[in-house]
Design a protein around this motif. Sequence first.
Motif, mmCIF file in Angstrom:
data_model
loop_
_atom_site.group_PDB
_atom_site.id
_atom_site.type_symbol
_atom_site.label_atom_id
_atom_site.label_comp_id
_atom_site.label_asym_id
_atom_site.label_seq_id
_atom_site.Cartn_x
_atom_site.Cartn_y
_atom_site.Cartn_z
ATOM 1 N N THR A 204 0.847 -1.188 0.000
ATOM 2 C CA THR A 204 0.000 0.000 0.000
ATOM 3 C C THR A 204 0.882 1.238 0.000
ATOM 4 O O THR A 204 2.056 1.202 0.405
ATOM 5 N N SER A 205 0.311 2.334 -0.446
ATOM 6 C CA SER A 205 0.954 3.636 -0.267
ATOM 7 C C SER A 205 -0.119 4.642 0.117
ATOM 8 O O SER A 205 -1.319 4.396 -0.052
ATOM 9 N N GLY A 206 0.323 5.771 0.653
ATOM 10 C CA GLY A 206 -0.611 6.814 1.073
ATOM 11 C C GLY A 206 -0.018 8.183 0.860
ATOM 12 O O GLY A 206 0.756 8.396 -0.081
ATOM 13 N N ASN A 207 -0.324 9.095 1.740
ATOM 14 C CA ASN A 207 0.092 10.484 1.584
ATOM 15 C C ASN A 207 1.246 10.821 2.520
ATOM 16 O O ASN A 207 1.418 10.214 3.574
ATOM 17 N N LEU A 208 2.003 11.838 2.104
ATOM 18 C CA LEU A 208 3.210 12.240 2.802
ATOM 19 C C LEU A 208 3.168 13.736 3.055
ATOM 20 O O LEU A 208 2.875 14.525 2.150
ATOM 21 N N SER A 209 3.465 14.141 4.279
ATOM 22 C CA SER A 209 3.593 15.554 4.615
ATOM 23 C C SER A 209 5.058 15.951 4.463
ATOM 24 O O SER A 209 5.952 15.278 4.996
ATOM 25 N N MET A 210 5.312 17.046 3.734
ATOM 26 C CA MET A 210 6.688 17.438 3.448
ATOM 27 C C MET A 210 6.754 18.940 3.171
ATOM 28 O O MET A 210 5.726 19.631 3.152
ATOM 29 N N ILE A 211 7.964 19.440 2.926
ATOM 30 C CA ILE A 211 8.171 20.826 2.530
ATOM 31 C C ILE A 211 8.511 20.843 1.049
ATOM 32 O O ILE A 211 9.412 20.139 0.602
ATOM 33 N N ARG A 212 7.800 21.657 0.294
ATOM 34 C CA ARG A 212 8.077 21.808 -1.135
ATOM 35 C C ARG A 212 7.950 23.293 -1.477
ATOM 36 O O ARG A 212 6.955 23.908 -1.152
ATOM 37 N N GLY A 213 8.967 23.813 -2.132
ATOM 38 C CA GLY A 213 8.946 25.234 -2.473
ATOM 39 C C GLY A 213 8.854 26.124 -1.247
ATOM 40 O O GLY A 213 8.308 27.220 -1.303
ATOM 41 N N GLY A 214 9.402 25.640 -0.113
ATOM 42 C CA GLY A 214 9.338 26.388 1.123
ATOM 43 C C GLY A 214 7.997 26.343 1.823
ATOM 44 O O GLY A 214 7.800 27.001 2.851
ATOM 45 N N GLN A 215 7.052 25.553 1.307
ATOM 46 C CA GLN A 215 5.704 25.483 1.849
ATOM 47 C C GLN A 215 5.393 24.072 2.357
ATOM 48 O O GLN A 215 5.757 23.084 1.714
ATOM 49 N N PRO A 216 4.717 23.950 3.503
ATOM 50 C CA PRO A 216 4.273 22.628 3.938
ATOM 51 C C PRO A 216 3.151 22.124 3.035
ATOM 52 O O PRO A 216 2.179 22.839 2.793
ATOM 53 N N VAL A 217 3.297 20.916 2.529
ATOM 54 C CA VAL A 217 2.295 20.344 1.627
ATOM 55 C C VAL A 217 2.077 18.888 1.996
ATOM 56 O O VAL A 217 2.904 18.258 2.674
ATOM 57 N N THR A 218 0.960 18.352 1.542
ATOM 58 C CA THR A 218 0.688 16.926 1.662
ATOM 59 C C THR A 218 0.487 16.371 0.261
ATOM 60 O O THR A 218 -0.346 16.875 -0.497
ATOM 61 N N VAL A 219 1.278 15.361 -0.098
ATOM 62 C CA VAL A 219 1.230 14.813 -1.451
ATOM 63 C C VAL A 219 1.037 13.305 -1.387
ATOM 64 O O VAL A 219 1.414 12.643 -0.421
ATOM 65 N N GLY A 220 0.451 12.762 -2.421
ATOM 66 C CA GLY A 220 0.232 11.329 -2.523
ATOM 67 C C GLY A 220 -0.749 11.025 -3.638
ATOM 68 O O GLY A 220 -1.759 11.714 -3.785
#
Length: 259
Positions: free
Chosen positions: A115-131
């Motif tokens: 399985t995979s899901g979503n990841l909270s990270m920093i992108r472009g200096g902004q906190p984002v959630t991707v998945g």
Amino acid sequence: MATVSVITICFNNLADLQATCASVDRQERHPDEHYIINGSTAPDIRQWLEHTPQPVYRKWINERDRGIADAFNKGIHLAAGEVTHLLNSGDLYASADVIAAMMQVFESDPAVQWTSGNLSMIRGGQPVTVGKPFEKDKLYRGMRSVLHPTWFVRKEVYGRIGGFKDYKIAMDYDLMCRIADEPYRYIDKTITVFDDTGISSTAYLRALKETRTVYESYYGRSMPMILWQLRLKTLHHLLNTGLGKWLFRIKKKLGGENW
């Protein structure tokens, strides 16, 4: 109930390891075992593990390794759980119910192998959630937000497809190319808070180059991949400018951080 092994590799980063262990300990459903694979040259992690009270499920091995892939493979070999999760030192579970929620998926559907899901990270200096859900026909796009720190994988899968190969950065992408035909499910849940100081983030252009090498080893030269990587390189350079960061903030406000 199915059993689960959480595997954490570490190298000379005690504070990161402590944060990760605390994240595991806060889980509503603790793992059956939490294996620490410590390849450090400094003694502080070994001393902390051996001289600080640890939960009964925490186990460890203190010995040098040949790199990240070798450390991953050691953990997988040692793991006794039916399901494995590789939670690197510095990464954290996003909420206290992650293990419980993910194991419910495996227990309710024995056919699911990963399985995979979503990841909270920093992108472009902004906190984002991707998945995003995994799609085999889009492997030319690299990891494409099917991010390895969110994967839970049945241990038996490694017996079929093998462990991690000794790439410097793209060992997770190589594994994804080999796991592509295993029964899969995407879970729309934030699994992990990502520590973006690792090599895949700090050496992004090298990671792209190695990803292309991996893809071509399985599928040959690909014009869609060449064009996609050109796009990614352009965006990478743009995000390192003030204009790029401003544009990304606009994109985020429009809900497009996962595009």
